[in-house]
Design an enzyme around this catalytic site. Structure first.
Site, PDB file in Angstrom:
ATOM      1  N   ASP A 269     -27.275  20.026 -25.034  1.00 29.10           N
ATOM      2  CA  ASP A 269     -27.855  21.222 -24.408  1.00 29.10           C
ATOM      3  C   ASP A 269     -28.794  21.938 -25.384  1.00 29.10           C
ATOM      4  O   ASP A 269     -29.766  22.572 -24.966  1.00 29.10           O
ATOM      5  CB  ASP A 269     -26.756  22.202 -23.984  1.00 29.10           C
ATOM      6  CG  ASP A 269     -26.011  21.742 -22.740  1.00 29.10           C
ATOM      7  OD1 ASP A 269     -26.593  20.968 -21.959  1.00 29.10           O
ATOM      8  OD2 ASP A 269     -24.859  22.166 -22.548  1.00 29.10           O
TER       9      ASP A 269
ATOM     10  N   LYS B  49      -1.820  -8.235  -3.642  1.00 27.94           N
ATOM     11  CA  LYS B  49      -2.611  -7.010  -3.574  1.00 27.94           C
ATOM     12  C   LYS B  49      -1.711  -5.792  -3.726  1.00 27.94           C
ATOM     13  O   LYS B  49      -0.741  -5.630  -2.975  1.00 27.94           O
ATOM     14  CB  LYS B  49      -3.367  -6.917  -2.233  1.00 27.94           C
ATOM     15  CG  LYS B  49      -4.166  -5.627  -2.072  1.00 27.94           C
ATOM     16  CD  LYS B  49      -4.754  -5.510  -0.669  1.00 27.94           C
ATOM     17  CE  LYS B  49      -5.502  -4.193  -0.495  1.00 27.94           C
ATOM     18  NZ  LYS B  49      -5.938  -3.984   0.899  1.00 27.94           N
TER      19      LYS B  49
ATOM     20  N   HIS C 124       0.841  -1.191   0.000  1.00 30.14           N
ATOM     21  CA  HIS C 124       0.000   0.000   0.000  1.00 30.14           C
ATOM     22  C   HIS C 124       0.879   1.246   0.000  1.00 30.14           C
ATOM     23  O   HIS C 124       1.874   1.313   0.711  1.00 30.14           O
ATOM     24  CB  HIS C 124      -0.890   0.045   1.249  1.00 30.14           C
ATOM     25  CG  HIS C 124      -1.677  -1.197   1.473  1.00 30.14           C
ATOM     26  ND1 HIS C 124      -1.130  -2.329   2.043  1.00 30.14           N
ATOM     27  CD2 HIS C 124      -2.971  -1.492   1.199  1.00 30.14           C
ATOM     28  CE1 HIS C 124      -2.055  -3.273   2.113  1.00 30.14           C
ATOM     29  NE2 HIS C 124      -3.177  -2.797   1.613  1.00 30.14           N
TER      30      HIS C 124
END
Length: 387
Positions: A351, A156, A130
């Site tokens: 739009d 991980k 991490h």
């Protein structure tokens, strides 16, 4: 994040009822020494779902400030639990700790199932990395080094995204995986990696029970993951659409479009795509999204401040075939990008009919000869002028 045993088990039951398959118990706050092993064991025994046990140290973004020996003793005990106790399905150990100590690695390996294991164990090792600061400079070497560890059943990788382009590198890591892999980008820019985990074959994604209980920045809630983004329906064939703007966290577009896709049974998912306001960010990010073919990026709604940027991009990009709606060209802004099957692109400005359509309905289907005031000077106001 476990603070109280009973509340943690109750929350795990709620997560199960909402549709979660697995629960991660973070013991950072409640595990201080081997005296707390009994609490952790009861958590595993009584869990309503298979569980991951994690005790994340402060040096890797967690809150556990004890020593590694006590932490590894916890994993040793839980992995080798005997009846009537239950072992956790996974334990998560940081690669940085695992790689720097042969003794720690040996103890962890004795507590988990792997090819060289001589005992009958059912707990598997998630080897993790991490980085809460940003993308690791050595990302691909880090992944290669982690792949060299045979005892890890799951790898991980998680880091804070610098932009949504970082998600694409994680998708490449997933494509080259040699075993079950989790690859996640943290923060608002990393949401794409969490939502598209099943598209790219990730082992799992994380979600929180509620907005206030996330254990990493950018986690969606279980409810939003499964209902708003229809996570269970995402496959490698799912087409990707999104809302491009800055900021876009307030946008209701994902709610509208994902509900629409479900209503017409379209295999697509509509996701937030935040891009900072500068032209250079827009150009680099849109190019990356269009170039990354595995993403199957098929279009986007574009809102402030990028409506003018979309038109400029279409005019200047020579690497793709573009068609530009004449009214969008006159308005100097576009808010819709369509990517066709042959990878050519079309832009338009909804739009314009969005303004003129309701006016026609209110004014006997004719605007001819009417005096109309327009309040504002942005892209939508220019579209109203052209309409």
């Amino acid at each position: 994040m476990v603070g109280d045993l009973h509340l943690a088990l109750a929350d795990a039951a709620k997560a199960r009822d909402l549709g979660a398959n697995l629960v991660e118990f973070r013991l950072d706050h409640v595990y201080h020494s081997t005296d707390d092993i009994a609490l952790a064991q009861r958590l595993v025994n009584d869990s309503p779902l298979p569980c991951i046990i994690t005790c994340r140290p402060t040096w890797e973004g967690g809150d556990y400030d004890g020593d590694d020996d006590a932490r590894i003793a916890l994993f040793e005990h839980l992995g080798a639990a005997n009846p009537p106790n239950h072992p956790p399905r996974y334990i998560d150990v940081e690669y940085a700790a695992y790689a720097r100590s042969a003794n720690l690695k040996q103890k962890v390996n004795l507590a988990v199932d792997h090819a060289a294991q001589q005992r009958d164990l059912s707990t598997s090792l998630i080897l993790s990395s991490h980085n809460f600061e940003g993308r690791p400079a050595n990302l691909f070497k880090l992944v290669s080094d982690m792949r060299a560890e045979p005892a890890a059943k799951v790898l991980k990788i998680a880091f804070r995204a610098r932009s949504i382009r970082d998600n694409l590198e994680l998708f490449e890591i997933l494509a080259e995986r040699d075993r079950p892999t989790i690859a996640l980008a943290m923060g608002e820019d990393g949401l794409l990696s969490r939502l598209l985990a099943p598209k790219f074959g990730a082992f799992l994604t994380f979600a929180s029970l509620r907005d206030t209980s996330t254990t990493a920045p950018g986690q969606p809630t279980v409810h939003d993951l499964l209902n708003l983004y229809r996570f269970r329906s995402i496959t490698p064939r799912t087409r990707v659409y999104g809302i491009i703007g800055h900021p876009i966290s307030h946008s209701r577009s994902p709610h509208i479009h994902n509900a629409g896709f479900e209503a017409v049974n379209h295999d697509g998912v509509y996701v937030p795509l935040p891009i900072p306001p500068e032209w250079e960010h827009f150009k680099a990010t849109l190019s990356a999204l269009l170039d990354f073919r595995p993403l199957d990026f098929r279009g986007a709604s574009v809102t402030i401040p990028h409506k003018e940027h979309l038109l400029r991009f279409a005019r200047e990009d020579t690497t793709r075939l573009w068609t530009i709606d004449p009214l969008a060209d006159r308005a100097g802004a576009a808010n819709t990008l369509i990517v066709r099957d042959d990878h050519s692109c079309h832009i338009t400005n909804t739009d314009i009919p969005g303004v003129t359509g309701p006016l026609r309905a209110a004014l006997d289907n004719s605007l001819s000869g009417k005096r109309i005031a327009i309040l504002g000077g942005g892209g939508a106001a220019r579209a109203a002028c052209i309409g």
